[in-house]
Design an enzyme around this catalytic site. Sequence first.
Site, PDB file in Angstrom:
ATOM      1  N   ARG A 123     -16.317 -22.453   8.364  1.00 64.39           N
ATOM      2  CA  ARG A 123     -17.396 -22.894   7.466  1.00 64.39           C
ATOM      3  C   ARG A 123     -17.541 -24.410   7.493  1.00 64.39           C
ATOM      4  NH1 ARG A 123     -17.302 -21.098   1.378  1.00 64.39           N
ATOM      5  NH2 ARG A 123     -15.139 -21.770   1.550  1.00 64.39           N
ATOM      6  N   ARG A 156     -14.488 -28.021   3.875  1.00 68.92           N
ATOM      7  CA  ARG A 156     -13.887 -28.083   2.542  1.00 68.92           C
ATOM      8  C   ARG A 156     -12.384 -28.278   2.651  1.00 68.92           C
ATOM      9  NH1 ARG A 156     -16.206 -23.244  -1.178  1.00 68.92           N
ATOM     10  NH2 ARG A 156     -13.989 -22.939  -1.588  1.00 68.92           N
ATOM     11  N   ARG A 167      -5.203 -18.628  -0.819  1.00 67.37           N
ATOM     12  CA  ARG A 167      -6.355 -18.171  -1.616  1.00 67.37           C
ATOM     13  C   ARG A 167      -6.493 -16.652  -1.544  1.00 67.37           C
ATOM     14  NH1 ARG A 167     -10.816 -21.652   1.057  1.00 67.37           N
ATOM     15  NH2 ARG A 167     -12.252 -20.512  -0.298  1.00 67.37           N
TER      16      ARG A 167
HETATM   17  P1  AP5 Z   1     -19.743 -18.231   1.431  1.00 67.48           P
HETATM   18  O1  AP5 Z   1     -21.073 -17.707   1.037  1.00 67.48           O
HETATM   19  O2  AP5 Z   1     -19.499 -19.685   1.271  1.00 67.48           O
HETATM   20  O3  AP5 Z   1     -18.586 -17.358   0.759  1.00 67.48           O
HETATM   21  P2  AP5 Z   1     -18.015 -17.407  -0.718  1.00 67.48           P
HETATM   22  O4  AP5 Z   1     -17.696 -15.991  -1.081  1.00 67.48           O
HETATM   23  O5  AP5 Z   1     -18.929 -18.149  -1.631  1.00 67.48           O
HETATM   24  O6  AP5 Z   1     -16.665 -18.188  -0.436  1.00 67.48           O
HETATM   25  P3  AP5 Z   1     -15.951 -19.349  -1.222  1.00 67.48           P
HETATM   26  O7  AP5 Z   1     -14.899 -19.856  -0.271  1.00 67.48           O
HETATM   27  O8  AP5 Z   1     -16.901 -20.357  -1.751  1.00 67.48           O
HETATM   28  O9  AP5 Z   1     -15.280 -18.542  -2.359  1.00 67.48           O
HETATM   29  P4  AP5 Z   1     -14.037 -18.901  -3.143  1.00 67.48           P
HETATM   30  O10 AP5 Z   1     -14.062 -17.826  -4.154  1.00 67.48           O
HETATM   31  O11 AP5 Z   1     -12.780 -19.049  -2.372  1.00 67.48           O
HETATM   32  O12 AP5 Z   1     -14.293 -20.398  -3.604  1.00 67.48           O
HETATM   33  P5  AP5 Z   1     -14.724 -21.023  -4.983  1.00 67.48           P
HETATM   34  O13 AP5 Z   1     -15.555 -22.196  -4.653  1.00 67.48           O
HETATM   35  O14 AP5 Z   1     -15.243 -20.015  -5.916  1.00 67.48           O
HETATM   36  O15 AP5 Z   1     -19.511 -17.828   2.971  1.00 67.48           O
HETATM   37  C1  AP5 Z   1     -18.357 -18.261   3.671  1.00 67.48           C
HETATM   38  C2  AP5 Z   1     -18.721 -18.590   5.146  1.00 67.48           C
HETATM   39  O16 AP5 Z   1     -19.135 -17.400   5.810  1.00 67.48           O
HETATM   40  C3  AP5 Z   1     -19.894 -19.588   5.309  1.00 67.48           C
HETATM   41  O17 AP5 Z   1     -19.628 -20.397   6.422  1.00 67.48           O
HETATM   42  C4  AP5 Z   1     -21.113 -18.689   5.558  1.00 67.48           C
HETATM   43  O18 AP5 Z   1     -22.074 -19.346   6.357  1.00 67.48           O
HETATM   44  C5  AP5 Z   1     -20.485 -17.493   6.284  1.00 67.48           C
HETATM   45  N1  AP5 Z   1     -21.139 -16.236   5.946  1.00 67.48           N
HETATM   46  C6  AP5 Z   1     -21.623 -15.830   4.728  1.00 67.48           C
HETATM   47  N2  AP5 Z   1     -22.116 -14.574   4.792  1.00 67.48           N
HETATM   48  C7  AP5 Z   1     -21.923 -14.158   6.089  1.00 67.48           C
HETATM   49  C8  AP5 Z   1     -22.215 -12.941   6.795  1.00 67.48           C
HETATM   50  N3  AP5 Z   1     -22.805 -11.900   6.164  1.00 67.48           N
HETATM   51  N4  AP5 Z   1     -21.879 -12.854   8.109  1.00 67.48           N
HETATM   52  C9  AP5 Z   1     -21.275 -13.928   8.743  1.00 67.48           C
HETATM   53  N5  AP5 Z   1     -20.989 -15.104   8.126  1.00 67.48           N
HETATM   54  C10 AP5 Z   1     -21.297 -15.216   6.810  1.00 67.48           C
HETATM   55  O19 AP5 Z   1     -13.302 -21.501  -5.576  1.00 67.48           O
HETATM   56  C11 AP5 Z   1     -12.560 -22.543  -4.993  1.00 67.48           C
HETATM   57  C12 AP5 Z   1     -11.339 -22.870  -5.839  1.00 67.48           C
HETATM   58  O20 AP5 Z   1     -11.754 -23.305  -7.146  1.00 67.48           O
HETATM   59  C13 AP5 Z   1     -10.372 -21.712  -6.116  1.00 67.48           C
HETATM   60  O21 AP5 Z   1      -9.448 -21.544  -5.069  1.00 67.48           O
HETATM   61  C14 AP5 Z   1      -9.730 -22.177  -7.432  1.00 67.48           C
HETATM   62  O22 AP5 Z   1      -8.740 -23.140  -7.195  1.00 67.48           O
HETATM   63  C15 AP5 Z   1     -10.877 -22.827  -8.160  1.00 67.48           C
HETATM   64  N6  AP5 Z   1     -11.609 -21.893  -9.023  1.00 67.48           N
HETATM   65  C16 AP5 Z   1     -12.899 -21.483  -8.881  1.00 67.48           C
HETATM   66  N7  AP5 Z   1     -13.233 -20.599  -9.834  1.00 67.48           N
HETATM   67  C17 AP5 Z   1     -12.131 -20.437 -10.615  1.00 67.48           C
HETATM   68  C18 AP5 Z   1     -11.834 -19.634 -11.744  1.00 67.48           C
HETATM   69  N8  AP5 Z   1     -12.745 -18.796 -12.284  1.00 67.48           N
HETATM   70  N9  AP5 Z   1     -10.596 -19.707 -12.280  1.00 67.48           N
HETATM   71  C19 AP5 Z   1      -9.663 -20.527 -11.764  1.00 67.48           C
HETATM   72  N10 AP5 Z   1      -9.867 -21.303 -10.681  1.00 67.48           N
HETATM   73  C20 AP5 Z   1     -11.099 -21.262 -10.101  1.00 67.48           C
END
Ligand code: AP5
Length: 212
Positions: A123, A156, A167
């Site tokens: 990504r 990232r 994760r």
């Molecule tokens: P993308 O759409 O970016 O996937 P995503 O599910 O949004 O993945 P994230 O990594 O953003 O999720 P996450 O839950 O780990 O992170 P978050 O920011 O919430 O797609 C990923 C990639 O695949 C991209 O390159 C895209 O182009 C590609 N892609 C998408 N769809 C595709 C398809 N169909 N086919 C092929 N390729 C595809 O959290 C980050 C951190 O924040 C956590 O680790 C934690 O420390 C903290 N945090 C966030 N929320 C909380 C909470 N509620 N409580 C505690 N800590 C939290």
Amino acid sequence: PRILIMGAPGAGKGTQSARITETFDVEHVTTGDALRANKDMDISDLGLEYDTPREYMDQGELVPDEVVNTIVETALIEADGFVLDGYPRNMEQARELEEMTDLDVVLALDVSEDELVDRLTGRRVCEECGTNFHVDFDPPATDGVCDECGGELVQRDDDTEETVKDRLRVYHDNTEPVIEFYDEQDQLARIDGEQTPDEVWDDVKTTIEREA
Ligand code: AP5
Ligand code: ZN
């Protein structure tokens, strides 16, 4: 509508949420983006293990509930319709959310672990506008440059192979039980997230139109 989108890191929650906000009249409420924008916020007065969200996030750990719950509560008060992305991530947060609002649709994107690792390590994100790309699956027209705004594409901090493993472990231990919880309440719509983004979107859109 009030939409919750769940799924592992890299399942496509952010990608599909962007389409949902374009098509339905809803706010994108995402704890990940909110925390990244406030990574160095001083949370030392809470007396927790670390003094900023960054230290939790860079290790793939969950940021403590008291920080995250406040972010979501504030955002939901301001939003009429929403797509909630990245929260709840454990059962405590799920119970908090029940106190804050009802949900019309709960979507879960299913993707295998090998595919998740490939997606996350490949990504690239626009520094300016936040648009997601992927070096193989969704490459920009020019290497390292955002198609939308010309901004620089960066990796990232938590998309390294090692942090991705952490994760996924945290997801398995803490967040999968939340998905089971919604399933047991017959609220869950499972979607095959391993299809192309357009195919996933077809299923997401149809499900929201049916349920909301
Ligand atoms: P993308 O759409 O970016 O996937 P995503 O599910 O949004 O993945 P994230 O990594 O953003 O999720 P996450 O839950 O780990 O992170 P978050 O920011 O919430 O797609 C990923 C990639 O695949 C991209 O390159 C895209 O182009 C590609 N892609 C998408 N769809 C595709 C398809 N169909 N086919 C092929 N390729 C595809 O959290 C980050 C951190 O924040 C956590 O680790 C934690 O420390 C903290 N945090 C966030 N929320 C909380 C909470 N509620 N409580 C505690 N800590 C939290
Ligand atoms: Zn951009």
